[in-house]
Scaffold this motif. Sequence first.
Motif, PDB file in Angstrom:
ATOM      1  N   GLY A 237       0.838  -1.189   0.000  1.00 44.73           N
ATOM      2  CA  GLY A 237       0.000   0.000   0.000  1.00 44.73           C
ATOM      3  C   GLY A 237       0.872   1.238   0.000  1.00 44.73           C
ATOM      4  O   GLY A 237       2.102   1.152   0.100  1.00 44.73           O
ATOM      5  N   THR A 247      -4.706   0.999  -1.600  1.00 46.00           N
ATOM      6  CA  THR A 247      -4.281  -0.348  -1.967  1.00 46.00           C
ATOM      7  C   THR A 247      -5.343  -0.939  -2.892  1.00 46.00           C
ATOM      8  O   THR A 247      -6.233  -0.229  -3.375  1.00 46.00           O
ATOM      9  CB  THR A 247      -4.070  -1.226  -0.715  1.00 46.00           C
ATOM     10  OG1 THR A 247      -3.463  -2.467  -1.101  1.00 46.00           O
ATOM     11  CG2 THR A 247      -5.370  -1.485   0.015  1.00 46.00           C
ATOM     12  N   TRP A 304     -10.043  -1.198  -5.921  1.00 47.77           N
ATOM     13  CA  TRP A 304      -9.346  -0.186  -5.125  1.00 47.77           C
ATOM     14  C   TRP A 304      -9.919  -0.155  -3.714  1.00 47.77           C
ATOM     15  O   TRP A 304     -11.071  -0.536  -3.474  1.00 47.77           O
ATOM     16  CB  TRP A 304      -9.461   1.203  -5.751  1.00 47.77           C
ATOM     17  CG  TRP A 304     -10.881   1.677  -5.941  1.00 47.77           C
ATOM     18  CD1 TRP A 304     -11.652   1.570  -7.066  1.00 47.77           C
ATOM     19  CD2 TRP A 304     -11.711   2.325  -4.946  1.00 47.77           C
ATOM     20  NE1 TRP A 304     -12.901   2.108  -6.853  1.00 47.77           N
ATOM     21  CE2 TRP A 304     -12.972   2.576  -5.562  1.00 47.77           C
ATOM     22  CE3 TRP A 304     -11.528   2.717  -3.620  1.00 47.77           C
ATOM     23  CZ2 TRP A 304     -14.026   3.194  -4.893  1.00 47.77           C
ATOM     24  CZ3 TRP A 304     -12.582   3.333  -2.943  1.00 47.77           C
ATOM     25  CH2 TRP A 304     -13.805   3.569  -3.570  1.00 47.77           C
ATOM     26  N   GLY A 382      -1.837  -3.922  -5.034  1.00 48.37           N
ATOM     27  CA  GLY A 382      -2.016  -2.680  -4.290  1.00 48.37           C
ATOM     28  C   GLY A 382      -0.819  -1.762  -4.330  1.00 48.37           C
ATOM     29  O   GLY A 382      -0.870  -0.644  -3.799  1.00 48.37           O
ATOM     30  N   PRO A 384       1.898   0.977  -5.548  1.00 48.02           N
ATOM     31  CA  PRO A 384       1.656   2.234  -6.261  1.00 48.02           C
ATOM     32  C   PRO A 384       2.366   2.313  -7.595  1.00 48.02           C
ATOM     33  O   PRO A 384       3.496   1.835  -7.754  1.00 48.02           O
ATOM     34  CB  PRO A 384       2.225   3.276  -5.302  1.00 48.02           C
ATOM     35  CG  PRO A 384       3.343   2.558  -4.615  1.00 48.02           C
ATOM     36  CD  PRO A 384       2.854   1.149  -4.438  1.00 48.02           C
ATOM     37  N   VAL A 398      -3.039   1.908  -8.540  1.00 43.90           N
ATOM     38  CA  VAL A 398      -2.613   0.788  -7.693  1.00 43.90           C
ATOM     39  C   VAL A 398      -2.666  -0.476  -8.538  1.00 43.90           C
ATOM     40  O   VAL A 398      -3.583  -0.674  -9.336  1.00 43.90           O
ATOM     41  CB  VAL A 398      -3.488   0.639  -6.432  1.00 43.90           C
ATOM     42  CG1 VAL A 398      -3.275   1.811  -5.495  1.00 43.90           C
ATOM     43  CG2 VAL A 398      -4.970   0.502  -6.779  1.00 43.90           C
TER      44      VAL A 398
END
Length: 435
Positions: A237, A247, A304, A382, A384, A398
């Motif tokens: 996350g 995440t 999401w 999740g 980035p 994500v």
Amino acid sequence: MTLPKLRLSALLVAAATILAVPQMALAQANTCRWANDNECDEARYAGTGACESGTDANDCRAEAAAWQRLMAAVPDTVRAQLGSDTCRWANDLECDDPNFGGTGACSPGTDASDCRAMAIGGDNTCRFANDNECDEPGIGTGVCTSGTDVNDCRAVSFLRNRSNSCQTAFNGTCEEPGTGRGTCRPNTDTADCVGRQRPVEARDHFFGNDDRELVDVTQMPWRAVGLLSLGDGSCTGILIGPRLVATAAHCMEGEGGQPSKALSFRAGARGDTDLGSASIISSVVAPDYTENSAPPGGGNGNDWAILTLDRDLGTQVGFVRPYVLTKTDLAEIRTGRFLVSQAGYSWDTGSNLSGHVDCQVLQAYNDGSFIHTCDTTRGDSGSPIMILRDGEWRLIAVDSQFFDAQPPFPQMSSSHLAVDTRAFAEALRSAGALD
């Protein structure tokens, strides 16, 4: 990802010392709900995995006898070295005994059943052997025991039971025992010791070459990325505000479709250390999320979730503000020059953060998702995907899931899909994370 075969690992229960007990002691009862349905459901006998060990005795009688014959065929000297199944990771289908090319997670002589095939050089005794798909753990679907799908796994066998979990992985120097400083455990410095070329058959989504690097978690934006601990496992996350973490929704789904309990978030985790941690106190998950995937572009923008922490961790370590793709950005994506960067806690790096800098967004879809070339794999869910805008790192997506190669990109061995902030801009605004 949906696999064509039943994944057994989540249902495995360790059985005690298979080598040391007689056959009748192995098949103990018929208390499983699936007992007496004429199908062996105990994973330790290569069954479906729907029953715990020792609870499907009648259906597994033939399989138990066959397993005994396999064990009896192991030469006495090798069998003595195999030992017992006393490791906590025994009977999870993956060989963890370092003496037999295992992961090293078990002490020598404590993961006998998982390492039987490896100890004799491998065989094709898995029920899914010779189906033209590698099914061993780590290098395939994971439904076969290590070393029991040799023919199907031949092209990727050099990666069997290997990882990049050493803290100096990706530094360009092989540091496993017998080479260099020898500071890494055996089989934990794969990219540096084996190389970065990856055949398509590896199914580990590195597009022919593993381009990841171990990023510096003391620097932005990497310090805002964290390891998300859940009741049923872990995901990646990123801090997007003082108390907010973004995440993937599927990270919040536990076994049997039940919600997974989010426990904690460790920002900048590296091994046993981190830059700060906080507990998860609430979550907002896409209201229309479903575990069923549509084709790319067919409605996958619902994977999401936004989590709330119990303290202002983002103020302490920093956070990455979300950014919503504009028409100008979408036009740039179509030119093939839209570069991004990604970082996550991949399955093979453990609690060390790996990243892929300057990967590419290939195609954006109207459902709020896009496919990309970042080297993501299991554990990166999740994670980035970020871009620099006016000198500031911003979150644009994500990571979600992967599919077979999608046109017009036949050169890609698979297609990796991420859910971008267009899909949850309203939720971000409601949470105060978006201007």
